[in-house]
Scaffold this active site. Structure first.
Site, PDB file in Angstrom:
ATOM      1  N   GLU A  24      22.558   2.369  41.958  1.00 44.10           N
ATOM      2  CA  GLU A  24      21.978   0.969  41.176  1.00 44.10           C
ATOM      3  C   GLU A  24      22.327   1.554  39.638  1.00 44.10           C
ATOM      4  O   GLU A  24      23.247   2.119  39.322  1.00 44.10           O
ATOM      5  CB  GLU A  24      20.709   1.084  40.895  1.00 44.10           C
ATOM      6  CG  GLU A  24      20.671   2.765  40.019  1.00 44.10           C
ATOM      7  CD  GLU A  24      18.824   2.603  39.621  1.00 44.10           C
ATOM      8  OE1 GLU A  24      18.348   1.868  38.678  1.00 44.10           O
ATOM      9  OE2 GLU A  24      18.370   4.249  39.841  1.00 44.10           O
ATOM     10  N   LYS A  85      17.872  -5.265  31.795  1.00 44.89           N
ATOM     11  CA  LYS A  85      18.190  -4.311  32.975  1.00 44.89           C
ATOM     12  C   LYS A  85      17.594  -6.096  33.431  1.00 44.89           C
ATOM     13  O   LYS A  85      15.993  -6.441  33.320  1.00 44.89           O
ATOM     14  CB  LYS A  85      16.813  -3.886  32.135  1.00 44.89           C
ATOM     15  CG  LYS A  85      16.179  -2.905  33.306  1.00 44.89           C
ATOM     16  CD  LYS A  85      14.776  -2.347  32.879  1.00 44.89           C
ATOM     17  CE  LYS A  85      13.651  -1.798  33.736  1.00 44.89           C
ATOM     18  NZ  LYS A  85      12.462  -0.750  33.167  1.00 44.89           N
ATOM     19  N   VAL A 105      16.398  -0.420  40.943  1.00 46.26           N
ATOM     20  CA  VAL A 105      16.072  -0.150  42.517  1.00 46.26           C
ATOM     21  C   VAL A 105      15.292  -1.813  42.992  1.00 46.26           C
ATOM     22  O   VAL A 105      16.214  -1.802  44.471  1.00 46.26           O
ATOM     23  CB  VAL A 105      15.004   0.682  42.564  1.00 46.26           C
ATOM     24  CG1 VAL A 105      15.086   1.502  44.056  1.00 46.26           C
ATOM     25  CG2 VAL A 105      15.709   2.692  42.084  1.00 46.26           C
ATOM     26  N   ASP A 137       0.924  -1.901  34.520  1.00 44.06           N
ATOM     27  CA  ASP A 137       2.564  -1.588  34.958  1.00 44.06           C
ATOM     28  C   ASP A 137       2.468  -0.401  36.667  1.00 44.06           C
ATOM     29  O   ASP A 137       2.503   0.079  35.962  1.00 44.06           O
ATOM     30  CB  ASP A 137       2.517  -0.761  34.176  1.00 44.06           C
ATOM     31  CG  ASP A 137       3.902  -0.668  33.402  1.00 44.06           C
ATOM     32  OD1 ASP A 137       4.710  -0.852  34.529  1.00 44.06           O
ATOM     33  OD2 ASP A 137       4.873   0.263  32.718  1.00 44.06           O
ATOM     34  N   ALA A 140       8.169  -2.936  40.238  1.00 45.94           N
ATOM     35  CA  ALA A 140       8.658  -4.319  40.956  1.00 45.94           C
ATOM     36  C   ALA A 140       9.118  -3.306  41.758  1.00 45.94           C
ATOM     37  O   ALA A 140       9.479  -3.927  43.526  1.00 45.94           O
ATOM     38  CB  ALA A 140       9.201  -5.206  40.891  1.00 45.94           C
ATOM     39  N   ASP A 141      10.338  -2.044  41.736  1.00 47.03           N
ATOM     40  CA  ASP A 141      10.213  -1.437  43.507  1.00 47.03           C
ATOM     41  C   ASP A 141       9.562  -0.362  44.184  1.00 47.03           C
ATOM     42  O   ASP A 141       9.803  -1.030  45.538  1.00 47.03           O
ATOM     43  CB  ASP A 141      10.614   0.282  42.625  1.00 47.03           C
ATOM     44  CG  ASP A 141      12.169  -0.021  41.223  1.00 47.03           C
ATOM     45  OD1 ASP A 141      12.289  -1.099  41.149  1.00 47.03           O
ATOM     46  OD2 ASP A 141      12.379   1.089  41.129  1.00 47.03           O
ATOM     47  N   LYS A 158       8.910  10.291  38.804  1.00 46.60           N
ATOM     48  CA  LYS A 158       9.399  11.439  37.534  1.00 46.60           C
ATOM     49  C   LYS A 158       7.524  11.974  37.071  1.00 46.60           C
ATOM     50  O   LYS A 158       6.968  10.435  37.059  1.00 46.60           O
ATOM     51  CB  LYS A 158       9.652  10.324  36.619  1.00 46.60           C
ATOM     52  CG  LYS A 158      11.886  11.045  36.266  1.00 46.60           C
ATOM     53  CD  LYS A 158      11.915  10.678  34.684  1.00 46.60           C
ATOM     54  CE  LYS A 158      13.192  11.138  35.123  1.00 46.60           C
ATOM     55  NZ  LYS A 158      14.868  10.089  35.148  1.00 46.60           N
TER      56      LYS A 158
HETATM   57  N1  PSU Z   1      12.982   6.503  36.535  1.00 50.37           N
HETATM   58  C1  PSU Z   1      13.703   7.152  36.795  1.00 50.37           C
HETATM   59  N2  PSU Z   1      15.886   6.516  36.672  1.00 50.37           N
HETATM   60  C2  PSU Z   1      15.563   5.542  36.156  1.00 50.37           C
HETATM   61  C3  PSU Z   1      14.461   4.363  36.697  1.00 50.37           C
HETATM   62  C4  PSU Z   1      13.842   4.807  36.739  1.00 50.37           C
HETATM   63  O1  PSU Z   1      14.447   8.109  36.728  1.00 50.37           O
HETATM   64  O2  PSU Z   1      16.726   5.059  35.505  1.00 50.37           O
HETATM   65  C5  PSU Z   1      15.339   3.223  36.360  1.00 50.37           C
HETATM   66  C6  PSU Z   1      15.333   2.857  37.886  1.00 50.37           C
HETATM   67  O3  PSU Z   1      16.598   1.429  37.611  1.00 50.37           O
HETATM   68  C7  PSU Z   1      14.011   1.845  38.492  1.00 50.37           C
HETATM   69  C8  PSU Z   1      13.608   1.563  36.817  1.00 50.37           C
HETATM   70  O4  PSU Z   1      14.178   0.756  39.251  1.00 50.37           O
HETATM   71  O5  PSU Z   1      13.766   2.337  36.192  1.00 50.37           O
HETATM   72  C9  PSU Z   1      12.049   0.552  37.042  1.00 50.37           C
HETATM   73  O6  PSU Z   1      11.984  -0.090  35.848  1.00 50.37           O
HETATM   74  P1  PSU Z   1      10.185  -0.451  36.114  1.00 50.37           P
HETATM   75  O7  PSU Z   1       9.601   1.193  35.506  1.00 50.37           O
HETATM   76  O8  PSU Z   1      10.626  -0.977  34.477  1.00 50.37           O
HETATM   77  O9  PSU Z   1      10.679  -1.050  37.261  1.00 50.37           O
HETATM   78 MN    MN Z   2       6.704  -1.505  34.438  1.00 45.47          MN
END
Ligand code: PSU
Ligand code: MN
Length: 304
Positions: A24, A85, A105, A137, A140-141, A158
């Site tokens: 990614e 992003k 992701v 929140d 979408a992953d 994490k």
């Molecule tokens: N978690 C990490 N490092 C990252 C991300 C998540 O430890 O770089 C990034 C990845 O690209 C993941 C995105 O797909 O953040 C998720 O963002 P959101 O929570 O807004 O869906």
């Molecule tokens: Mn989010």
């Protein structure tokens, strides 16, 4: 079909039927600071080559979906400010408007599937954020894993996330969550956590067979492989807990919401640990790249 621009090595690997591993780009633009982001991206690509597969870093560049980035494109992306992003909701819009976007992701899985790539390595996936019962929140992953047939290798999730709720959503969505080589679900910075992983596998061959079986049964979706961080790179959970709590309360106080939440937390954790978190992050991404390359090779043999 939409236009896909392949790097020279990705195109050659595809033509020769050799295994590819997707990577990614949000981790480069929003997950790590420059210049380490570009260095790490190059190291991760090299790990994949050394392990016998071909890397394909994915991004949208000026409205064109790229599968595999040439070194100079990667360098430019890593330095660019204001790169969007892009996840499932915004990747088509980014392409349609001719913009540049780094793929999450979810978006990387979609691009990988379009390019015929079935394995993808990253650091951490998005998940259910703390306080999701009021903020709603949820990344979408998680829903992408339920519908797009790509095996994603990560180091667990994490502690900025609510891990039990993340595992619950994955279970509800029918996503196999497989710990590699251990029983507990790895906790990103630490190899072990108190939570049991729903499934455990000890070889890349089993992981490849599981994905191929899932698809052969007509089930959509991929699987999440939770690969523990190497022992010498771990950071104790007690060390990070107060840092995460501080980053979270700053995010709340500043009203950070939506797609800005994850990048904000990652940046603050990096600053508050003075780079210690970054060193661990680098070690685990490289470790995930090596495992993903093995899985991709096994998958290529099964589907040849
Ligand atoms: N978690 C990490 N490092 C990252 C991300 C998540 O430890 O770089 C990034 C990845 O690209 C993941 C995105 O797909 O953040 C998720 O963002 P959101 O929570 O807004 O869906
Ligand atoms: Mn989010």
């Amino acid at each position: 079909m939409i236009e896909i621009h392949y790097s020279a090595e990705a195109r050659a690997a595809k033509a020769a039927g050799k295994p590819l591993v997707a990577l990614e780009s949000t981790i480069i633009t929003h997950g790590m600071p420059y210049p380490q982001n570009v260095e790490v991206a190059a190291q991760v690509e090299q790990e994949i080559r050394d392990a016998g597969a071909t890397p394909a870093t994915i991004a949208v560049i000026n409205g064109v979906l790229h599968v595999g980035l040439e070194a100079e494109t990667l360098q430019a992306l890593g330095q660019a400010k204001e790169v969007a992003k892009v996840s499932r909701a915004d990747m088509p819009a980014c392409i349609a408007m001719g913009k540049t976007g780094a793929t999450t992701v979810a978006a990387t899985m979609i691009a990988a599937q379009l390019a015929g790539i079935s394995v993808f390595a990253t650091g951490g996936i998005g998940g259910v954020h703390k306080g999701a019962e009021t903020s709603f929140d949820i990344s979408a992953d998680l829903l992408e894993l339920a519908q797009t047939p790509v095996t994603v290798v990560a180091a667990g999730a994490k502690a900025i996330l609510d891990i039990p709720k993340t595992l619950e959503i994955l279970e509800t969505q029918g996503v196999p969550v497989i710990a590699y080589g251990q029983d507990s679900f790895p906790a990103f910075w630490s190899a072990q956590s108190e939570l049991m992983a729903p499934l455990r596998m000890d070889s890349a061959a089993e992981i490849a067979r599981a994905q191929v079986t899932r698809t052969a049964m007509g089930l959509p979706g991929g699987q999440l492989i939770a690969n523990p961080i190497p022992g010498d790179a771990e950071i104790p959970a007690e060390t990070l807990a107060p840092v995460i709590a501080q980053a979270q309360s700053e995010a709340d106080a500043q009203g950070i919401s939506g797609k800005a939440v994850t990048p904000f937390l990652l940046q603050r954790i990096f600053e508050l640990t003075e780079g210690r978190s970054l060193a661990a992050n680098i070690a685990l991404v490289r470790n995930n790249a090596r495992l993903a390359a093995k899985i991709a090779q096994e998958m290529a043999e099964l589907t040849a």
